[in-house]
Design a protein around this motif. Structure first.
Motif, PDB file in Angstrom:
ATOM      1  N   PRO A 129     -17.799 162.424  14.277  1.00  0.00           N
ATOM      2  CA  PRO A 129     -18.772 162.770  15.322  1.00  0.00           C
ATOM      3  C   PRO A 129     -18.485 164.140  15.931  1.00  0.00           C
ATOM      4  N   LEU A 130     -19.536 164.822  16.284  1.00  0.00           N
ATOM      5  CA  LEU A 130     -19.407 166.107  16.960  1.00  0.00           C
ATOM      6  C   LEU A 130     -18.950 165.888  18.394  1.00  0.00           C
ATOM      7  N   ARG A 131     -18.079 166.754  18.855  1.00  0.00           N
ATOM      8  CA  ARG A 131     -17.617 166.703  20.235  1.00  0.00           C
ATOM      9  C   ARG A 131     -18.588 167.526  21.087  1.00  0.00           C
ATOM     10  N   LEU A 132     -19.361 166.845  21.906  1.00  0.00           N
ATOM     11  CA  LEU A 132     -20.407 167.469  22.696  1.00  0.00           C
ATOM     12  C   LEU A 132     -19.946 167.574  24.148  1.00  0.00           C
TER      13      LEU A 132
ATOM     14  N   ILE B 239     -29.188 169.931  17.738  1.00  0.00           N
ATOM     15  CA  ILE B 239     -27.780 170.239  18.005  1.00  0.00           C
ATOM     16  C   ILE B 239     -26.891 169.632  16.935  1.00  0.00           C
ATOM     17  N   ALA B 240     -27.208 168.408  16.521  1.00  0.00           N
ATOM     18  CA  ALA B 240     -26.412 167.756  15.479  1.00  0.00           C
ATOM     19  C   ALA B 240     -26.480 168.538  14.169  1.00  0.00           C
ATOM     20  N   TRP B 241     -27.668 169.014  13.799  1.00  0.00           N
ATOM     21  CA  TRP B 241     -27.802 169.773  12.549  1.00  0.00           C
ATOM     22  C   TRP B 241     -26.982 171.053  12.609  1.00  0.00           C
ATOM     23  N   TRP B 242     -27.187 171.822  13.675  1.00  0.00           N
ATOM     24  CA  TRP B 242     -26.458 173.082  13.811  1.00  0.00           C
ATOM     25  C   TRP B 242     -24.969 172.843  13.986  1.00  0.00           C
ATOM     26  N   GLY B 243     -24.609 171.826  14.747  1.00  0.00           N
ATOM     27  CA  GLY B 243     -23.195 171.558  14.964  1.00  0.00           C
ATOM     28  C   GLY B 243     -22.458 171.246  13.680  1.00  0.00           C
ATOM     29  N   LEU B 244     -23.057 170.391  12.837  1.00  0.00           N
ATOM     30  CA  LEU B 244     -22.431 170.067  11.561  1.00  0.00           C
ATOM     31  C   LEU B 244     -22.399 171.281  10.631  1.00  0.00           C
TER      32      LEU B 244
ATOM     33  N   ALA C 222     -14.713 171.606  22.022  1.00  0.00           N
ATOM     34  CA  ALA C 222     -16.081 171.140  21.786  1.00  0.00           C
ATOM     35  C   ALA C 222     -16.665 171.764  20.526  1.00  0.00           C
ATOM     36  N   ASP C 223     -17.505 170.998  19.840  1.00  0.00           N
ATOM     37  CA  ASP C 223     -18.271 171.517  18.699  1.00  0.00           C
ATOM     38  C   ASP C 223     -19.646 172.010  19.131  1.00  0.00           C
ATOM     39  N   ALA C 224     -20.105 171.568  20.298  1.00  0.00           N
ATOM     40  CA  ALA C 224     -21.456 171.892  20.757  1.00  0.00           C
ATOM     41  C   ALA C 224     -21.507 171.692  22.271  1.00  0.00           C
ATOM     42  N   PHE C 225     -22.544 172.283  22.879  1.00  0.00           N
ATOM     43  CA  PHE C 225     -22.685 172.213  24.329  1.00  0.00           C
ATOM     44  C   PHE C 225     -24.120 171.867  24.712  1.00  0.00           C
ATOM     45  N   VAL C 226     -24.251 171.181  25.835  1.00  0.00           N
ATOM     46  CA  VAL C 226     -25.536 171.052  26.517  1.00  0.00           C
ATOM     47  C   VAL C 226     -25.311 171.454  27.965  1.00  0.00           C
ATOM     48  N   ILE C 227     -26.120 172.386  28.434  1.00  0.00           N
ATOM     49  CA  ILE C 227     -26.049 172.854  29.813  1.00  0.00           C
ATOM     50  C   ILE C 227     -27.120 172.137  30.624  1.00  0.00           C
TER      51      ILE C 227
END
Length: 214
Positions: free
Chosen positions: A25-28, A196-201, A96-101
């Motif tokens: 899993p991506l770390r968000l 985000i999942a697509w870009w993160g992976l 983190a692998d990805a962020f949401v602000i």
């Protein structure tokens, strides 16, 4: 391992598709930008985190900027007090692998607390996707998001196209923090998290193969 077998009845050798390896899993990191007294941010952040944690492709870390006190005066040699504040967040951003602000809109832009967090870091943002959940009055915080897109482009982050925005946010949630009519907001959150999942992976896999050149 040989993934082919011989079909004795037909004499042919069928080919079976290779099963994809399970993805970690991506770390968000979800960043609650407002530290304002009486802020509405926790309502929106809790709503969004409940959507993100319901998925199997993310693990979620909520970073509340009310828990940090980063100065706006930057330094290459920060004092012990500032290093202590950075110690609360820097390793979480780096991991983190990805962020949401999650941000409100103050005077057509985003809070100073968020700008301080952004400016104290650089490598932590690079080559990672960023999504935005905004809230406010008639604009729904979208003007803050447009400013943030420019900032994160400078930091070599990838801002995903779709956002979640709450116009006249205070009227949309009940006293328990539940969205009164969640269908549209849920769909928007799903679309953004899918991107985000697509870009993160994609970015995580690319960086594992070779270092980002930016």
């Amino acid at each position: 391992m040989d993934l082919t077998t011989n079909d004795s009845a037909t004499g042919t050798t069928p080919h079976f598709p290779r099963t994809p390896a399970p993805q970690t899993p991506l770390r968000l990191a979800v960043i609650m930008a407002s530290n304002r007294e009486g802020r509405f941010g926790p309502v929106v952040s809790d709503w969004f985190v409940s959507r993100a944690t319901g998925r199997t492709d993310f693990t979620v870390d909520l970073i509340d900027l009310a828990d940090t006190d980063l100065p706006t005066a930057l330094s290459f040699s920060p004092p012990v007090s500032v290093r202590g504040q950075l110690g609360k967040v820097t390793h979480r951003l780096a991991g983190a692998d990805a962020f949401v602000i999650v941000t409100p809109e103050y005077n057509h832009s985003y809070p100073a607390s968020l700008k301080a967090l952004i400016d104290w870091h650089f490598d932590e943002w690079r080559a990672k996707p960023v999504g935005f959940v905004s809230y406010g009055g008639i604009s729904g915080g979208l003007r803050a998001v447009e400013h943030l897109r420019q900032v994160f482009a400078e930091l070599h982050a990838v801002a995903v196209r779709d956002t979640v925005s709450f116009h006249n946010a205070g009227a949309l949630f009940d006293d328990e923090g539940r969205h009164r009519d969640p269908q549209g907001a849920d769909a928007a959150a799903t679309a953004m998290l899918d991107q985000i999942a697509w870009w993160g992976l994609a970015l995580r896999d690319a960086k594992s193969a070779r270092a980002y050149a930016g």
